[in-house]
Motif scaffolding. Structure first.
Motif, PDB file in Angstrom:
ATOM      1  N   ALA A 128       0.845  -1.191   0.000  1.00 48.87           N
ATOM      2  CA  ALA A 128       0.000   0.000   0.000  1.00 48.87           C
ATOM      3  C   ALA A 128       0.879   1.239   0.000  1.00 48.87           C
ATOM      4  N   ALA A 129       0.281   2.362   0.338  1.00 47.80           N
ATOM      5  CA  ALA A 129       0.999   3.628   0.519  1.00 47.80           C
ATOM      6  C   ALA A 129       0.170   4.497   1.445  1.00 47.80           C
ATOM      7  N   GLY A 130       0.793   5.547   1.959  1.00 51.36           N
ATOM      8  CA  GLY A 130       0.049   6.519   2.747  1.00 51.36           C
ATOM      9  C   GLY A 130      -0.422   6.000   4.085  1.00 51.36           C
ATOM     10  N   GLY A 131      -1.706   6.206   4.370  1.00 47.39           N
ATOM     11  CA  GLY A 131      -2.265   5.972   5.691  1.00 47.39           C
ATOM     12  C   GLY A 131      -2.031   4.598   6.278  1.00 47.39           C
ATOM     13  N   LYS A 132      -1.986   3.567   5.447  1.00 45.60           N
ATOM     14  CA  LYS A 132      -1.764   2.225   5.990  1.00 45.60           C
ATOM     15  C   LYS A 132      -0.407   2.143   6.668  1.00 45.60           C
ATOM     16  N   LEU A 133       0.625   2.729   6.085  1.00 45.30           N
ATOM     17  CA  LEU A 133       1.945   2.703   6.708  1.00 45.30           C
ATOM     18  C   LEU A 133       1.929   3.431   8.050  1.00 45.30           C
ATOM     19  N   GLU A 134       1.188   4.516   8.132  1.00 49.59           N
ATOM     20  CA  GLU A 134       1.128   5.266   9.385  1.00 49.59           C
ATOM     21  C   GLU A 134       0.439   4.462  10.481  1.00 49.59           C
ATOM     22  N   VAL A 135      -0.619   3.747  10.106  1.00 50.73           N
ATOM     23  CA  VAL A 135      -1.286   2.855  11.062  1.00 50.73           C
ATOM     24  C   VAL A 135      -0.308   1.803  11.571  1.00 50.73           C
ATOM     25  N   ARG A 242      -4.370  15.886   0.587  1.00 55.70           N
ATOM     26  CA  ARG A 242      -3.622  16.850  -0.220  1.00 55.70           C
ATOM     27  C   ARG A 242      -4.456  18.126  -0.287  1.00 55.70           C
ATOM     28  N   ASP A 243      -4.152  19.087   0.592  1.00 56.34           N
ATOM     29  CA  ASP A 243      -4.866  20.370   0.648  1.00 56.34           C
ATOM     30  C   ASP A 243      -6.370  20.170   0.741  1.00 56.34           C
ATOM     31  N   ASN A 244      -6.793  19.268   1.615  1.00 59.77           N
ATOM     32  CA  ASN A 244      -8.218  18.962   1.746  1.00 59.77           C
ATOM     33  C   ASN A 244      -8.539  18.651   3.210  1.00 59.77           C
ATOM     34  N   VAL A 245      -8.263  19.618   4.075  1.00 57.68           N
ATOM     35  CA  VAL A 245      -8.523  19.424   5.510  1.00 57.68           C
ATOM     36  C   VAL A 245     -10.001  19.177   5.759  1.00 57.68           C
ATOM     37  N   ASP A 246     -10.874  19.926   5.069  1.00 58.84           N
ATOM     38  CA  ASP A 246     -12.314  19.771   5.298  1.00 58.84           C
ATOM     39  C   ASP A 246     -12.777  18.357   4.958  1.00 58.84           C
ATOM     40  N   GLY A 247     -12.263  17.820   3.857  1.00 62.31           N
ATOM     41  CA  GLY A 247     -12.630  16.455   3.491  1.00 62.31           C
ATOM     42  C   GLY A 247     -12.162  15.449   4.528  1.00 62.31           C
ATOM     43  N   ALA A 248     -10.925  15.636   5.020  1.00 59.03           N
ATOM     44  CA  ALA A 248     -10.387  14.733   6.038  1.00 59.03           C
ATOM     45  C   ALA A 248     -11.192  14.825   7.329  1.00 59.03           C
ATOM     46  N   LEU A 249     -11.556  16.036   7.733  1.00 57.25           N
ATOM     47  CA  LEU A 249     -12.345  16.212   8.950  1.00 57.25           C
ATOM     48  C   LEU A 249     -13.740  15.609   8.799  1.00 57.25           C
ATOM     49  N   GLY A 271       5.610  14.734  -0.089  1.00 61.52           N
ATOM     50  CA  GLY A 271       5.841  14.958  -1.512  1.00 61.52           C
ATOM     51  C   GLY A 271       5.341  13.840  -2.403  1.00 61.52           C
ATOM     52  N   LEU A 272       5.699  12.597  -2.084  1.00 59.38           N
ATOM     53  CA  LEU A 272       5.338  11.464  -2.936  1.00 59.38           C
ATOM     54  C   LEU A 272       3.834  11.294  -2.999  1.00 59.38           C
ATOM     55  N   CYS A 273       3.174  11.303  -1.848  1.00 53.43           N
ATOM     56  CA  CYS A 273       1.719  11.118  -1.846  1.00 53.43           C
ATOM     57  C   CYS A 273       0.994  12.317  -2.442  1.00 53.43           C
ATOM     58  N   SER A 274       1.534  13.534  -2.260  1.00 53.93           N
ATOM     59  CA  SER A 274       0.943  14.705  -2.915  1.00 53.93           C
ATOM     60  C   SER A 274       1.025  14.584  -4.429  1.00 53.93           C
ATOM     61  N   TYR A 276       0.996  11.873  -6.281  1.00 54.94           N
ATOM     62  CA  TYR A 276       0.041  10.926  -6.855  1.00 54.94           C
ATOM     63  C   TYR A 276      -1.403  11.185  -6.446  1.00 54.94           C
ATOM     64  N   ALA A 277      -1.634  11.707  -5.236  1.00 54.06           N
ATOM     65  CA  ALA A 277      -3.010  11.983  -4.817  1.00 54.06           C
ATOM     66  C   ALA A 277      -3.579  13.180  -5.565  1.00 54.06           C
ATOM     67  N   GLU A 278      -2.707  14.119  -5.913  1.00 53.95           N
ATOM     68  CA  GLU A 278      -3.073  15.348  -6.632  1.00 53.95           C
ATOM     69  C   GLU A 278      -4.111  16.151  -5.852  1.00 53.95           C
ATOM     70  N   GLU A 279      -4.686  17.151  -6.488  1.00 55.08           N
ATOM     71  CA  GLU A 279      -5.531  18.133  -5.816  1.00 55.08           C
ATOM     72  C   GLU A 279      -6.702  17.477  -5.083  1.00 55.08           C
ATOM     73  N   SER A 280      -6.825  17.758  -3.786  1.00 55.61           N
ATOM     74  CA  SER A 280      -7.904  17.325  -2.884  1.00 55.61           C
ATOM     75  C   SER A 280      -7.943  15.818  -2.637  1.00 55.61           C
ATOM     76  N   GLY A 281      -6.882  15.108  -2.996  1.00 56.97           N
ATOM     77  CA  GLY A 281      -6.841  13.663  -2.788  1.00 56.97           C
ATOM     78  C   GLY A 281      -6.836  13.280  -1.315  1.00 56.97           C
ATOM     79  N   LEU A 282      -7.388  12.101  -1.038  1.00 61.95           N
ATOM     80  CA  LEU A 282      -7.467  11.581   0.323  1.00 61.95           C
ATOM     81  C   LEU A 282      -7.012  10.128   0.347  1.00 61.95           C
ATOM     82  N   LEU A 283      -6.234   9.767   1.350  1.00 59.18           N
ATOM     83  CA  LEU A 283      -5.786   8.385   1.541  1.00 59.18           C
ATOM     84  C   LEU A 283      -6.144   7.982   2.963  1.00 59.18           C
TER      85      LEU A 283
END
Length: 289
Positions: A128-135, A242-249, A271-274, A276-283
């Motif tokens: 995977a990538a992103g949030g799974k690694l953090e978990v 990726r620049d989407n705090v409202d979506g994450a909240l 950087g890497l996840c930004s 590939y996730a691009e504008e407003s992406g969420l993982l």
């Protein structure tokens, strides 16, 4: 004995400090190449500058994995090391880490009269990538609060990896398509229809599409319903944006409404996840507990 929890920078933790005794946290940086510039995905990276550079660049952009030397430096830093990488199907990071492990173990044997006692390195392919690694990083830190044998820690993190997943909610797909990580036709249709695509990680560690949504409320409901269908019942969650705090909240609120005992963390994409996730992406990474 000292421990190091390591990851490559597809893990978006940048200021994480382990609470387990004698335990450090280290990141091996991936890189994003934009024209003739190389952006190193570490804590000093200006993600906004990277985003502007990508938007202004007409030629192809790309990413690359941490070097063997960068992994090797981390592997020298502790007695027991568990390193978690982005999916081996998406990057060469896992392979580079394995090569670094071989190099460091050989080095250790030469320096200790042929003995490997006292040095342990394990590389985990997160698929995977992103949030799974953090978990996974946070779960391992919790596990190491008590004295552990290395083999037991490996068994724990293997089980945790098998019992966790990631979801990708994306509205832009250009970099995924260019890199061959998403079919060009799927990305083109989704962009024209102005819809968000919800994806997950396949058992092989590739990106698997689940479906599409329109509107924030429907997107959040689809994410929460998918988590429930995968067996989530209130464990650890990490939401990257990726620049989407409202979506994450919004996702965090919906998760806590359904599972009040869940622990939800929100992180900005590095950087890497930004890239590939691009504008407003969420993982969204999560375990089922």
């Amino acid at each position: 004995m000292s421990w190091c929890i390591a990851a490559d920078s597809s893990c978006n933790l940048r200021s994480f400090v382990p609470t387990a005794p004698e335990t450090s946290f280290r990141l091996a940086p991936l890189k994003v190449h934009v024209g003739d510039r190389e952006f190193v995905d570490d804590a000093q990276l200006d993600v906004a500058e990277l985003t502007k550079a990508i938007a202004a660049e007409d030629t192809a952009t790309s990413s690359s994995c941490p070097s063997i030397g960068e992994w090797a430096e981390i592997f020298r830093s502790a007695d027991n090391i568990i390193a978690i990488t982005i999916s081996a199907r998406l990057s060469g990071s896992y392979e580079a880490a394995q090569m670094a492990r071989t190099m460091i173990m050989d080095e250790y044997v030469r320096e200790h009269a042929g003995s490997i006692a006292g040095k342990n390195i394990y590389i985990l392919n997160s698929r995977a990538a992103g949030g799974k690694l953090e978990v996974l990083v946070r779960l391992l830190d919790d596990y190491l609060q008590q004295p552990r044998e290395f083999e037991d820690a490996v068994a724990f993190i293997d089980h945790a990896e098998e019992s966790s997943q990631v979801l990708y909610s994306l509205s832009r797909y250009e970099n995924l398509v260019k890199s061959g990580r998403m079919p060009r036709g799927v990305g083109s249709i989704a962009s024209k229809l102005n819809i968000r695509i919800l994806g997950t990680a396949s058992s092989e560690g590739t990106i698997k599409l689940i479906g599409s949504t329109r509107g924030e409320k429907k997107t959040i409901k689809k994410i929460v319903d998918t988590m429930a269908s995968n067996g989530f019942s209130g464990g650890s969650v990490s939401i990257d944006h990726r620049d989407n705090v409202d979506g994450a909240l919004g996702i965090k609120e919906a998760i806590l409404q359904r599972w009040p005992m869940a622990t939800v963390h929100i992180e900005s994409c590095g950087g890497l996840c930004s890239y590939y996730a691009e504008e407003s992406g969420l993982l969204i990474g999560y375990e089922w507990a």
